[in-house]
Design a protein around this motif. Structure first.
Motif, short mmCIF file in Angstrom:
data_model
loop_
_atom_site.label_atom_id
_atom_site.label_comp_id
_atom_site.label_asym_id
_atom_site.label_seq_id
_atom_site.Cartn_x
_atom_site.Cartn_y
_atom_site.Cartn_z
N UNK A 139 0.82 -1.22 0.00
CA UNK A 139 0.00 0.00 0.00
C UNK A 139 0.85 1.26 0.00
N UNK A 140 0.39 2.26 -0.74
CA UNK A 140 1.13 3.52 -0.85
C UNK A 140 0.87 4.46 0.32
N UNK A 141 -0.07 4.11 1.18
CA UNK A 141 -0.45 5.01 2.26
C UNK A 141 0.58 5.07 3.37
N UNK A 142 1.57 4.17 3.33
CA UNK A 142 2.56 4.14 4.40
C UNK A 142 3.89 4.70 3.89
N UNK A 143 4.49 5.51 4.70
CA UNK A 143 5.66 6.29 4.27
C UNK A 143 6.87 5.42 3.98
N UNK A 144 6.98 4.26 4.62
CA UNK A 144 8.18 3.45 4.47
C UNK A 144 8.09 2.46 3.32
N UNK A 145 7.01 2.47 2.57
CA UNK A 145 6.88 1.54 1.46
C UNK A 145 7.99 1.78 0.45
N UNK A 146 8.70 0.73 0.09
CA UNK A 146 9.85 0.88 -0.81
C UNK A 146 9.40 1.08 -2.24
N UNK A 258 10.72 -7.74 0.93
CA UNK A 258 9.27 -7.58 0.76
C UNK A 258 8.54 -7.92 2.07
N UNK A 259 8.93 -9.02 2.72
CA UNK A 259 8.31 -9.41 3.99
C UNK A 259 8.59 -8.39 5.07
N UNK A 260 9.81 -7.87 5.09
CA UNK A 260 10.17 -6.84 6.08
C UNK A 260 9.29 -5.60 5.91
N UNK A 261 9.10 -5.19 4.67
CA UNK A 261 8.26 -4.01 4.42
C UNK A 261 6.80 -4.30 4.74
N UNK A 262 6.34 -5.53 4.53
CA UNK A 262 4.96 -5.88 4.89
C UNK A 262 4.76 -5.78 6.40
N UNK A 263 5.73 -6.28 7.16
CA UNK A 263 5.65 -6.17 8.62
C UNK A 263 5.70 -4.72 9.07
N UNK A 264 6.52 -3.91 8.38
CA UNK A 264 6.59 -2.48 8.71
C UNK A 264 5.25 -1.81 8.48
N UNK A 265 4.59 -2.15 7.38
CA UNK A 265 3.27 -1.59 7.10
C UNK A 265 2.27 -2.01 8.17
N UNK A 266 2.36 -3.24 8.66
CA UNK A 266 1.47 -3.69 9.73
C UNK A 266 1.71 -2.90 11.01
N UNK A 267 2.96 -2.65 11.32
CA UNK A 267 3.28 -1.85 12.52
C UNK A 267 2.74 -0.43 12.38
N UNK A 336 -8.54 -3.84 9.64
CA UNK A 336 -8.79 -4.34 8.30
C UNK A 336 -7.53 -4.27 7.44
N UNK A 337 -6.78 -3.16 7.58
CA UNK A 337 -5.53 -3.03 6.83
C UNK A 337 -4.52 -4.10 7.25
#
Length: 401
Positions: A139-146, A258-267, A336-337
């Protein structure tokens, strides 16, 4: 014989330490004394882009090398002992890896060996696309998305791999340090038997020999230039296996990111919930003049039904029915996110990672083909009979004569 004619000249604000021409396009890369990396067009010498030094990477560029397809530029940093892979189109840092020693020279070459067996191997090697779905875009809504996993660059792994044919980045440094990296990312060999500081090196296109020029200091501190040729025939013999391992490594390292960024988005999604609560409690904490803690006041209200005037004001003014409903919607949206990230992104990335790790496990059990890539693969022998020789700068002239 006619003299060379100067076709252009341009003044630069800082001295240039090293430069490299693009093998495919009308471009030249320059590294100056400030640690800035510049890309210029050769025809007009106009600047295409500049990559300033940063604390994250470093400020002392020591060597440059273009990938053979001209799409990625590698440069080494002496102050932080790192090698950086930079995308040429937008000056984006795609990959960074540390080194044990500072790099003094590098050479990026492409394997040109052709055979029917190797061609069929290249065409059928990456079968993961047939079994694995495409990774969902983060998702683009999170600042840390690579940027690597944005919609317009979802196939960035292929940008890192380049064309299917194997290419190797050769790095040389102090104390005879020489390492080989497939696709510029996966270390396939550390060479021994080299002394001095590497000044130049070149791997043959058939991968059978590596030529190295080193500078060795004598007892009286006078520099001597030495030429060494190493037999790298094992690398040539194991070309398909090395290629497969290198590509698997790149897939796995990209999936881990990719998994690291997914976990970051969850946080960050969970932090949104906490932020909503924090905004409603900040004013209460600032105006509270009692000696008790916030949690104590809520516990007292729960047990005894008593609350301080500040807590009453908070409940009456801020935590109204409308406010609680809005807070509930925010919490539900965040949950939900998180659920979507777990089901879609985290599960897809984990399944793809498990697939590639299972293939690596199968390769490790196929000893007949992949056993040569073990510990013996990191040591090459030196050709002392016909092609291995060392001579000093004074001897070079006589040898050339």
């Amino acid at each position: 014989m006619p003299a060379f004619r100067q076709v252009g000249e341009k003044q630069l604000p800082n001295p240039v330490l090293c430069m490299a021409w693009s093998p495919k396009r009308d471009l030249i890369a320059l590294a100056n004394t400030t640690g800035e990396l510049l890309l210029h067009r050769l025809a007009s010498f106009q600047r295409v882009w500049s990559l300033p030094p940063s604390e994250y990477t470093g400020k002392e560029i020591t060597a440059l090398a273009w990938r053979p397809d001209g799409k990625i530029l590698a440069f080494s940093l002496g102050d932080t002992k790192q090698v950086v892979l930079c995308g040429v189109e937008k000056a984006e840092i795609l990959h960074v890896f540390p080194m044990q020693n500072p790099v003094t020279c590098m050479h990026w070459m492409e394997v040109v060996e052709e055979s029917s067996a190797l061609s069929s191997f290249y065409s059928s090697e990456d079968e993961s696309k047939l079994f694995l779905p495409k990774l969902p875009t983060l998702p683009k809504s999170y600042s840390t998305t690579s940027k690597i996993f944005s919609e317009e660059k979802s196939d960035e792994i292929m940008n890192l791999l380049g064309e299917v044919r194997l290419n190797i980045l050769v790095l040389g440094g102090d104390a005879g340090f020489v390492e080989l990296y497939a696709y510029g990312m996966y270390k396939i060999a550390t060479l021994t038997g080299v002394s001095g500081t590497c000044r130049s090196l070149s791997l043959s296109s058939d991968l059978k020999s590596l030529s190295v020029i080193t500078e060795v200091r004598s007892a009286d501190n006078n520099p001597e230039i030495c030429y060494i040729q190493l037999d790298t025939g094992l690398l040539s013999d194991c070309l398909p296996e090395v290629t497969r391992m290198a590509r698997k490594f790149t897939h796995i390292s990209t999936l881990l990111q990719y998994l690291h960024l997914s976990l970051t988005c969850m946080c960050e999604a969970w932090e949104d919930i906490l932020m909503q609560m924090d905004l409603r409690l900040t004013k209460f904490v600032q105006e509270k003049n009692t000696s008790t803690q916030v949690q104590d006041e809520f516990l007292e209200l729960l047990l005894w039904g008593q609350s301080s005037p500040e807590l009453q004001a908070l409940l009456m003014n801020l935590l109204t029915v409308k406010g609680l409903k809005k807070l509930g919607q925010s919490i539900e949206s965040s949950y939900s996110s998180i659920q979507k990230l777990v089901i879609s992104h985290l599960q897809s990335g984990s399944e793809a990672l498990l697939y590639h790790l299972s293939e690596v496990k199968g390769m490790s059990l196929w000893k007949q083909k992949f056993e040569p890539l073990g510990p013996r693969f990191s040591s090459y022998r030196r050709c002392d009979h016909s092609c291995g020789f060392i001579f000093s700068e004074s001897q070079r002239t006589s040898a050339g004569d």
